[in-house]
Design a protein around this motif. Structure first.
Motif, PDB file in Angstrom:
ATOM      1  N   ASN A   5      12.111   1.691  -5.707  1.00  0.00           N
ATOM      2  CA  ASN A   5      13.038   2.352  -4.787  1.00  0.00           C
ATOM      3  C   ASN A   5      12.903   1.803  -3.370  1.00  0.00           C
ATOM      4  O   ASN A   5      13.890   1.671  -2.657  1.00  0.00           O
ATOM      5  CB  ASN A   5      12.827   3.868  -4.799  1.00  0.00           C
ATOM      6  CG  ASN A   5      13.345   4.483  -6.076  1.00  0.00           C
ATOM      7  OD1 ASN A   5      14.526   4.374  -6.382  1.00  0.00           O
ATOM      8  ND2 ASN A   5      12.474   5.120  -6.832  1.00  0.00           N
ATOM      9  N   PHE A   6      11.699   1.470  -2.968  1.00  0.00           N
ATOM     10  CA  PHE A   6      11.468   0.857  -1.661  1.00  0.00           C
ATOM     11  C   PHE A   6      12.210  -0.479  -1.581  1.00  0.00           C
ATOM     12  O   PHE A   6      12.909  -0.761  -0.608  1.00  0.00           O
ATOM     13  CB  PHE A   6       9.964   0.645  -1.443  1.00  0.00           C
ATOM     14  CG  PHE A   6       9.622  -0.030  -0.143  1.00  0.00           C
ATOM     15  CD1 PHE A   6       9.442   0.720   0.999  1.00  0.00           C
ATOM     16  CD2 PHE A   6       9.473  -1.406  -0.081  1.00  0.00           C
ATOM     17  CE1 PHE A   6       9.122   0.101   2.205  1.00  0.00           C
ATOM     18  CE2 PHE A   6       9.163  -2.028   1.111  1.00  0.00           C
ATOM     19  CZ  PHE A   6       8.985  -1.277   2.266  1.00  0.00           C
ATOM     20  N   THR A   7      12.089  -1.286  -2.630  1.00  0.00           N
ATOM     21  CA  THR A   7      12.760  -2.580  -2.670  1.00  0.00           C
ATOM     22  C   THR A   7      14.275  -2.416  -2.638  1.00  0.00           C
ATOM     23  O   THR A   7      14.967  -3.183  -1.960  1.00  0.00           O
ATOM     24  CB  THR A   7      12.323  -3.362  -3.923  1.00  0.00           C
ATOM     25  OG1 THR A   7      10.892  -3.486  -3.915  1.00  0.00           O
ATOM     26  CG2 THR A   7      12.948  -4.738  -3.969  1.00  0.00           C
ATOM     27  N   ALA A   8      14.802  -1.420  -3.349  1.00  0.00           N
ATOM     28  CA  ALA A   8      16.252  -1.188  -3.352  1.00  0.00           C
ATOM     29  C   ALA A   8      16.740  -0.836  -1.946  1.00  0.00           C
ATOM     30  O   ALA A   8      17.771  -1.348  -1.485  1.00  0.00           O
ATOM     31  CB  ALA A   8      16.609  -0.075  -4.331  1.00  0.00           C
ATOM     32  N   HIS A  36       0.845  -1.193   0.000  1.00  0.00           N
ATOM     33  CA  HIS A  36       0.000   0.000   0.000  1.00  0.00           C
ATOM     34  C   HIS A  36       0.887   1.254   0.000  1.00  0.00           C
ATOM     35  O   HIS A  36       1.003   1.942   1.015  1.00  0.00           O
ATOM     36  CB  HIS A  36      -0.909   0.008   1.233  1.00  0.00           C
ATOM     37  CG  HIS A  36      -1.705  -1.244   1.391  1.00  0.00           C
ATOM     38  ND1 HIS A  36      -2.781  -1.567   0.594  1.00  0.00           N
ATOM     39  CD2 HIS A  36      -1.562  -2.290   2.244  1.00  0.00           C
ATOM     40  CE1 HIS A  36      -3.276  -2.726   0.953  1.00  0.00           C
ATOM     41  NE2 HIS A  36      -2.551  -3.202   1.949  1.00  0.00           N
ATOM     42  N   PRO A  37       1.517   1.560  -1.137  1.00  0.00           N
ATOM     43  CA  PRO A  37       2.415   2.726  -1.178  1.00  0.00           C
ATOM     44  C   PRO A  37       1.646   4.024  -0.949  1.00  0.00           C
ATOM     45  O   PRO A  37       0.487   4.145  -1.326  1.00  0.00           O
ATOM     46  CB  PRO A  37       3.007   2.686  -2.584  1.00  0.00           C
ATOM     47  CG  PRO A  37       2.278   1.656  -3.339  1.00  0.00           C
ATOM     48  CD  PRO A  37       1.429   0.869  -2.420  1.00  0.00           C
ATOM     49  N   PRO A  38       2.320   5.004  -0.314  1.00  0.00           N
ATOM     50  CA  PRO A  38       1.648   6.268  -0.014  1.00  0.00           C
ATOM     51  C   PRO A  38       1.591   7.226  -1.200  1.00  0.00           C
ATOM     52  O   PRO A  38       1.556   8.436  -1.030  1.00  0.00           O
ATOM     53  CB  PRO A  38       2.500   6.847   1.121  1.00  0.00           C
ATOM     54  CG  PRO A  38       3.848   6.298   0.873  1.00  0.00           C
ATOM     55  CD  PRO A  38       3.639   4.939   0.287  1.00  0.00           C
ATOM     56  N   VAL A  39       1.603   6.685  -2.409  1.00  0.00           N
ATOM     57  CA  VAL A  39       1.520   7.493  -3.630  1.00  0.00           C
ATOM     58  C   VAL A  39       0.435   6.908  -4.516  1.00  0.00           C
ATOM     59  O   VAL A  39       0.005   5.779  -4.330  1.00  0.00           O
ATOM     60  CB  VAL A  39       2.875   7.531  -4.388  1.00  0.00           C
ATOM     61  CG1 VAL A  39       3.923   8.252  -3.569  1.00  0.00           C
ATOM     62  CG2 VAL A  39       3.332   6.145  -4.749  1.00  0.00           C
ATOM     63  N   LYS A  40       0.021   7.688  -5.499  1.00  0.00           N
ATOM     64  CA  LYS A  40      -1.064   7.237  -6.374  1.00  0.00           C
ATOM     65  C   LYS A  40      -0.603   7.163  -7.819  1.00  0.00           C
ATOM     66  O   LYS A  40       0.370   7.783  -8.218  1.00  0.00           O
ATOM     67  CB  LYS A  40      -2.247   8.200  -6.270  1.00  0.00           C
ATOM     68  CG  LYS A  40      -2.829   8.248  -4.888  1.00  0.00           C
ATOM     69  CD  LYS A  40      -4.092   9.057  -4.861  1.00  0.00           C
ATOM     70  CE  LYS A  40      -4.515   9.201  -3.424  1.00  0.00           C
ATOM     71  NZ  LYS A  40      -5.774   8.751  -3.094  1.00  0.00           N
ATOM     72  N   ASP A  82       4.782   2.326  -9.115  1.00  0.00           N
ATOM     73  CA  ASP A  82       5.846   1.419  -9.556  1.00  0.00           C
ATOM     74  C   ASP A  82       7.228   1.970  -9.203  1.00  0.00           C
ATOM     75  O   ASP A  82       8.106   1.224  -8.764  1.00  0.00           O
ATOM     76  CB  ASP A  82       5.746   1.168 -11.059  1.00  0.00           C
ATOM     77  CG  ASP A  82       4.518   0.345 -11.430  1.00  0.00           C
ATOM     78  OD1 ASP A  82       4.035  -0.432 -10.571  1.00  0.00           O
ATOM     79  OD2 ASP A  82       4.044   0.479 -12.577  1.00  0.00           O
ATOM     80  N   GLU A  83       7.415   3.271  -9.383  1.00  0.00           N
ATOM     81  CA  GLU A  83       8.693   3.885  -9.031  1.00  0.00           C
ATOM     82  C   GLU A  83       8.923   3.792  -7.518  1.00  0.00           C
ATOM     83  O   GLU A  83      10.018   3.480  -7.061  1.00  0.00           O
ATOM     84  CB  GLU A  83       8.735   5.346  -9.470  1.00  0.00           C
ATOM     85  CG  GLU A  83      10.048   6.025  -9.125  1.00  0.00           C
ATOM     86  CD  GLU A  83      10.050   7.520  -9.406  1.00  0.00           C
ATOM     87  OE1 GLU A  83      11.111   8.121  -9.233  1.00  0.00           O
ATOM     88  OE2 GLU A  83       9.001   8.076  -9.776  1.00  0.00           O
TER      89      GLU A  83
END
Length: 109
Positions: free
Chosen positions: A94-97, A80-84, A89-90
Motif C-alpha cells: 500500500n505504501f508503494t501504491a 522500516h514499516p511501523p507495523v510488525k 508486506d501489506e
C-alpha cells in the motif's frame, strides 16, 4: 387569434417547465462513468492500509521536494514499516501504491 394566444401561451409555458424537470431528473439518475476518487485518496480498505497509502504519498512528495532519489523501496518507511509481523508486506504494498500515485501525479501523467 387573441383568444388562441391567451390560451396557448400558458399551455406552452407549462409544457416547457414540465419537460425541464423530466430531463433534470433523467440526468440525476445516470450512473457515474468516471472515477470520482482523487489521486491522493487511499483506496477502500483497512485503516492500516489507508495509512500506508497516505504515508507513501507523503514520502514521495517529500522526496520530490528535497530532490532525493525517487524510489519507494529506498524510503525509510518502506525499509522500516511501523507495523510488525505479517502486516509488513501489506503495509509495503500500500505504501508503494501511494508513492507511485504521487510520482505519477507530479510527472503530469
Amino acid at each position: 387569434m387573441n383568444k388562441l394566444t391567451r390560451i396557448g401561451t400558458p399551455l406552452m409555458a407549462v409544457a416547457l417547465m414540465s419537460g425541464a424537470t423530466f430531463f433534470a431528473h433523467a440526468q440525476a439518475n445516470q450512473a457515474p462513468t468516471t472515477e470520482t476518487r482523487s489521486w491522493n485518496t487511499p483506496p477502500p480498505g483497512t485503516e492500516q492500509a489507508q495509512s500506508a497509502y497516505r504515508d507513501g504519498v507523503d514520502a514521495a512528495q517529500l522526496d520530490i521536494t528535497a530532490k532525493r532519489k525517487v524510489d519507494a523501496k529506498s524510503s525509510h518507511l518502506y525499509l522500516h514499516p511501523p507495523v510488525k509481523g505479517a502486516a509488513r508486506d501489506e503495509y509495503r504494498s500500500n505504501f508503494t501504491a501511494g508513492y507511485e500515485a504521487a510520482v505519477k501525479h507530479n510527472s503530469g501523467a
